[in-house]
Write an enzyme that holds these catalytic residues in place. Sequence first.
Site, short mmCIF file in Angstrom:
data_model
loop_
_atom_site.label_atom_id
_atom_site.label_comp_id
_atom_site.label_asym_id
_atom_site.label_seq_id
_atom_site.Cartn_x
_atom_site.Cartn_y
_atom_site.Cartn_z
N ASP A 34 0.82 -1.22 0.00
CA ASP A 34 0.00 0.00 0.00
C ASP A 34 0.85 1.27 0.00
O ASP A 34 0.32 2.37 -0.17
CB ASP A 34 -0.96 -0.01 1.20
CG ASP A 34 -1.99 -1.13 1.07
OD1 ASP A 34 -2.30 -1.54 -0.06
OD2 ASP A 34 -2.47 -1.62 2.11
N ARG A 40 -3.11 1.53 -9.77
CA ARG A 40 -2.19 2.47 -9.11
C ARG A 40 -0.92 2.73 -9.91
O ARG A 40 -0.23 3.72 -9.63
CB ARG A 40 -1.86 1.97 -7.69
CG ARG A 40 -3.02 2.21 -6.75
CD ARG A 40 -2.71 1.85 -5.31
NE ARG A 40 -3.82 2.25 -4.46
CZ ARG A 40 -4.04 1.80 -3.23
NH1 ARG A 40 -3.22 0.89 -2.71
NH2 ARG A 40 -5.08 2.24 -2.54
C1 S3P Z 1 -5.15 -5.91 3.04
C2 S3P Z 1 -4.30 -6.59 2.23
C3 S3P Z 1 -3.68 -6.01 1.03
C4 S3P Z 1 -3.74 -4.49 1.05
C5 S3P Z 1 -5.08 -3.98 1.46
C6 S3P Z 1 -5.47 -4.49 2.83
C7 S3P Z 1 -5.75 -6.63 4.19
O1 S3P Z 1 -4.36 -6.50 -0.09
O2 S3P Z 1 -3.38 -3.98 -0.22
O3 S3P Z 1 -5.07 -2.55 1.48
O4 S3P Z 1 -6.30 -5.97 5.09
O5 S3P Z 1 -5.67 -7.86 4.20
P1 S3P Z 1 -3.87 -7.90 -0.76
O6 S3P Z 1 -3.49 -8.77 0.36
O7 S3P Z 1 -4.99 -8.46 -1.54
O8 S3P Z 1 -2.69 -7.50 -1.60
#
Ligand code: S3P
Length: 433
Positions: free
Chosen positions: A319, A350
């Site tokens: 992120d 992004r």
């Molecule tokens: C998150 C996992 C991430 C992240 C998202 C929040 C989570 O996504 O990008 O903002 O809370 O498990 P991914 O695990 O699908 O990459």
Amino acid sequence: MSKKTDTAVFVEPAQGLEGDVAVPGDKSISHRALLLGALADGRSEIRGFGSSADTLSTASVLRQLGVEVRIDGEVAIVEGVGVRGLKPSTDQLDCGNAGTLLRLIAGVLAGQDGTFDLIGDESLSRRPVERVVAPLRLMGAQITSTDGCAPVTVVGGALSAVSYEPPVASAQVKSSVLLAGLLTQNGPTEVREPRPTRDHTERMLAAAGARVAFGPGRAAVWPATSLQPLAFEIPGDFSSAAPLLAAGVLMSGSRVRVHGVGVNPTRTGFLSVLERMGARMSIFNRRSVAGEPVADIEVSSSELTATAIGASEVPLLIDELPLFALVAAVARGESTVWGAEELRVKESDRITAVTNALRAVGVRIEPRPDGFSVRGVPTRPRGGRVESAGDHRIAMIGALAGLLSRGGVEVEGADWVTVSYPGFFDVLDSLRI
Ligand code: S3P
């Protein structure tokens, strides 16, 4: 000062930033605390809850499923209904902009009695959900998507344990499978990831008394007939602290200290990257809260040199990669990111959104299918007009670019910051020297 006009905010250049701040409770952990609190037997009391548009979507979906959730400032009270106690709703369950909610609750609903329809906003309805539909089907769930996206319909029923190797490194996929694994008839349910991702679900399952085993890149959960209610304080969100820390590093004469931030090593890849670029920082007051490491982080202005980020590091700062592009813009030399094609399926594409945002303020950035490269120049960028592309993290980068710029930045769609950090612009203003 930042002046608000509808959803556009003009961010004027700053001399530097100075001060001590705390950031809202971690968004990933806040979603999970509500979900596991709902499945527990009895009342959970969660302090440090991070109220934002995303986590309020989780609260309202749970209410539709018959769970009493009260949020008062930073305290969330959840009256748990037991692991199989969620009630079907005749209305669609609106996950808003929250990918974490959609993916995680699909796993929970797969093991409940009833039929559930999940929808999301325009952005969420474009994001892939097959990545959770496929393993949940392997577990015996009846679940359908709409061309691989939301709306999603889940017909809950009996589930069986699987050993699953997701093709993408995604904590959301891992968590969805583990939550469904709680509700299987047999066990354990295992997930083996191509690369380690954030492990908040595993830690919180342990805090709720579930039998769980985990280490980097692997996790297993055994079926549970009950979960204990939660009582803890959620640490500050590292992903909300990161833009403030980055701004403190980038602007001369700055010193920024963020208190009580979650420093789970599956989240803090951005700190390692800043450190190897030459950032001056200290991490102190390390402590542990509800199985999550927490600390205070202080940074001061530093001259940075370029670096490269590859696939194995990507999940640890997924992120923060758009933010890294801005940092790279003022570091000496050429920085690159590769193996980050997941950025294409976040709240916006992004790679495209950060390329457009940074080019609009005069930064030399080249997109690639799986990342980008940035030609850094250690000087203030020109400024201009940044389009948030309906993405909270791009809106925040636009704001930081404004502080750092010579001429200021107009951030279009600035209100999107409320998805994760409603007070973001006020905190930035409070830090100006
Ligand atoms: C998150 C996992 C991430 C992240 C998202 C929040 C989570 O996504 O990008 O903002 O809370 O498990 P991914 O695990 O699908 O990459």
